[in-house]
Scaffold this motif. Sequence first.
Motif, PDB file in Angstrom:
ATOM      1  N   ARG A 151     -60.287-104.309  -8.824  1.00  0.00           N
ATOM      2  CA  ARG A 151     -60.883-104.085  -7.510  1.00  0.00           C
ATOM      3  C   ARG A 151     -60.451-105.206  -6.582  1.00  0.00           C
ATOM      4  N   VAL A 152     -60.038-104.820  -5.385  1.00  0.00           N
ATOM      5  CA  VAL A 152     -59.526-105.776  -4.404  1.00  0.00           C
ATOM      6  C   VAL A 152     -60.626-106.123  -3.417  1.00  0.00           C
ATOM      7  N   ALA A 156     -50.963-104.497  -2.971  1.00  0.00           N
ATOM      8  CA  ALA A 156     -51.955-105.380  -3.592  1.00  0.00           C
ATOM      9  C   ALA A 156     -51.527-106.839  -3.444  1.00  0.00           C
ATOM     10  N   ASN A 160     -47.271-102.094  -6.299  1.00  0.00           N
ATOM     11  CA  ASN A 160     -48.714-102.115  -6.543  1.00  0.00           C
ATOM     12  C   ASN A 160     -49.380-101.851  -5.207  1.00  0.00           C
ATOM     13  N   ILE A 173     -52.701-100.190  -2.754  1.00  0.00           N
ATOM     14  CA  ILE A 173     -54.158-100.135  -2.701  1.00  0.00           C
ATOM     15  C   ILE A 173     -54.577 -98.672  -2.667  1.00  0.00           C
TER      16      ILE A 173
END
Length: 98
Positions: free
Chosen positions: A53-54, A44, A7, A9
């Motif tokens: 959304r991070v 992530a 995962n 970004i």
Amino acid sequence: EDLVGKNVIVFANLKARKLAGIPSFGMILAASDDSHEKVELLVAPEGAVVGERVRFGESEEPQSEPQTPNQIAKKKTWEELQPQLRTNDDCVATFNGV
């Protein structure tokens, strides 16, 4: 191969650019050392859901709506944010030191 099962970004909603003949609307984020010899993908946070959304830090402020590709290009969002993205001594991504 390095991406399978990870995962990562992604800076999304960019204007399409062709990569190997395929339109891409995002940019995978990575960090490197000063010499750019060691490069690592930003992964992530544990428990993050694909497409979520991070955020950086523990802010309780509501997030604004995502920008469109045209807004990102016109406002030069990446060019504004990129200098503020760094990693700390523990290799954790930070934004403005948070």
